[in-house]
Design a protein around this motif. Structure first.
Motif, mmCIF file in Angstrom:
data_model
loop_
_atom_site.group_PDB
_atom_site.id
_atom_site.type_symbol
_atom_site.label_atom_id
_atom_site.label_comp_id
_atom_site.label_asym_id
_atom_site.label_seq_id
_atom_site.Cartn_x
_atom_site.Cartn_y
_atom_site.Cartn_z
ATOM 1 N N GLY A 20 7.325 7.207 1.786
ATOM 2 C CA GLY A 20 6.605 6.802 2.987
ATOM 3 C C GLY A 20 5.858 5.496 2.813
ATOM 4 O O GLY A 20 5.756 4.700 3.753
ATOM 5 N N SER A 21 5.344 5.238 1.613
ATOM 6 C CA SER A 21 4.642 3.979 1.360
ATOM 7 C C SER A 21 5.583 2.790 1.469
ATOM 8 O O SER A 21 5.223 1.743 2.007
ATOM 9 C CB SER A 21 3.990 4.001 -0.028
ATOM 10 O OG SER A 21 2.996 4.989 -0.082
ATOM 11 N N TYR A 24 6.300 2.386 5.096
ATOM 12 C CA TYR A 24 5.114 1.818 5.740
ATOM 13 C C TYR A 24 5.123 0.294 5.600
ATOM 14 O O TYR A 24 4.915 -0.431 6.581
ATOM 15 C CB TYR A 24 3.846 2.410 5.120
ATOM 16 C CG TYR A 24 2.576 1.741 5.571
ATOM 17 C CD1 TYR A 24 2.009 2.047 6.798
ATOM 18 C CD2 TYR A 24 1.948 0.785 4.784
ATOM 19 C CE1 TYR A 24 0.850 1.429 7.229
ATOM 20 C CE2 TYR A 24 0.785 0.160 5.203
ATOM 21 C CZ TYR A 24 0.241 0.490 6.420
ATOM 22 O OH TYR A 24 -0.906 -0.135 6.840
ATOM 23 N N ILE A 28 5.394 -2.487 8.554
ATOM 24 C CA ILE A 28 4.376 -3.533 8.751
ATOM 25 C C ILE A 28 5.051 -4.901 8.779
ATOM 26 O O ILE A 28 4.715 -5.771 9.594
ATOM 27 C CB ILE A 28 3.294 -3.464 7.651
ATOM 28 C CG1 ILE A 28 2.448 -2.197 7.803
ATOM 29 C CG2 ILE A 28 2.421 -4.713 7.655
ATOM 30 C CD1 ILE A 28 1.581 -2.147 9.037
ATOM 31 N N GLY A 81 0.024 5.056 10.229
ATOM 32 C CA GLY A 81 1.071 4.809 9.243
ATOM 33 C C GLY A 81 0.698 5.255 7.847
ATOM 34 O O GLY A 81 1.527 5.777 7.098
ATOM 35 N N LEU A 82 -0.560 5.072 7.476
ATOM 36 C CA LEU A 82 -1.002 5.459 6.136
ATOM 37 C C LEU A 82 -1.153 6.963 5.974
ATOM 38 O O LEU A 82 -1.333 7.449 4.859
ATOM 39 C CB LEU A 82 -2.316 4.757 5.784
ATOM 40 C CG LEU A 82 -2.185 3.273 5.474
ATOM 41 C CD1 LEU A 82 -3.557 2.646 5.256
ATOM 42 C CD2 LEU A 82 -1.298 3.041 4.264
ATOM 43 N N GLN A 85 0.796 8.831 3.276
ATOM 44 C CA GLN A 85 0.381 8.859 1.881
ATOM 45 C C GLN A 85 -0.493 10.057 1.541
ATOM 46 O O GLN A 85 -0.800 10.283 0.383
ATOM 47 C CB GLN A 85 -0.376 7.572 1.529
ATOM 48 C CG GLN A 85 0.485 6.349 1.580
ATOM 49 C CD GLN A 85 -0.281 5.093 1.225
ATOM 50 O OE1 GLN A 85 -1.500 5.072 1.237
ATOM 51 N NE2 GLN A 85 0.444 4.040 0.911
ATOM 52 N N LEU A 101 3.883 7.802 10.721
ATOM 53 C CA LEU A 101 4.854 6.741 10.450
ATOM 54 C C LEU A 101 5.660 6.437 11.708
ATOM 55 O O LEU A 101 6.029 5.284 11.955
ATOM 56 C CB LEU A 101 5.767 7.169 9.298
ATOM 57 C CG LEU A 101 6.336 6.059 8.445
ATOM 58 C CD1 LEU A 101 5.254 5.199 7.831
ATOM 59 C CD2 LEU A 101 7.236 6.621 7.371
ATOM 60 N N LEU A 104 3.668 4.039 13.851
ATOM 61 C CA LEU A 104 3.830 2.674 13.345
ATOM 62 C C LEU A 104 5.213 2.134 13.693
ATOM 63 O O LEU A 104 5.349 0.962 14.055
ATOM 64 C CB LEU A 104 3.594 2.630 11.837
ATOM 65 C CG LEU A 104 3.790 1.274 11.164
ATOM 66 C CD1 LEU A 104 2.889 0.204 11.785
ATOM 67 C CD2 LEU A 104 3.539 1.388 9.671
#
Length: 124
Positions: A20-21, A24, A28, A81-82, A85, A101, A104
């Motif tokens: 996911g990071s 993300y 972005i 979005g974060l 995490q 997510l 985002l």
């Protein structure tokens, strides 16, 4: 290990946070790409993207109503979005990991769609 439990890369929440990071950061980047195509100026685009990312969380802290705070956190591209995490207390978050997510992704898709539409309009 000094009071901390060891994390395994195959653990579900850990794997989700790692993958996911990466997603993300890609989203972005796509959001920023869409904004830069719309405004056609990199400095202005940086300012707009940073404002989109940081104004919502600041507003959420200033608004006194907890319901509005939660809605702003659910809408904010960075905060939502974060959420991917999060590995503990997932239910305490204003939005779920994958749903955040998705929020985002909608912001990025909107920026890219606006950029694509303006490119077509400029070429016509």
């Amino acid at each position: 290990m000094h009071g901390f439990e060891a994390l395994s890369p195959t653990d579900g929440p850990t794997l989700r946070a790692a993958v996911g990071s990466v997603l993300y950061l890609v989203l972005i980047g796509l959001l920023a790409l869409g904004v830069v195509v719309v405004v056609r100026n990199s400095a202005t685009a940086i300012g707009i993207v940073l404002a989109l990312l940081f104004v919502f969380p600041i507003l959420a802290q200033v608004v006194p109503d907890p319901d509005w705070q939660r809605h702003l956190q659910q809408l904010a591209p960075m905060t939502a979005g974060l959420a991917v995490q999060t590995t503990v207390d997932v239910d305490a978050q204003p939005v779920g990991p994958w749903q955040g997510l998705g929020v985002l992704a909608l912001w990025a898709a909107g920026a890219l769609a606006a950029g694509g539409w303006l490119l077509e309009a400029r070429d016509a």
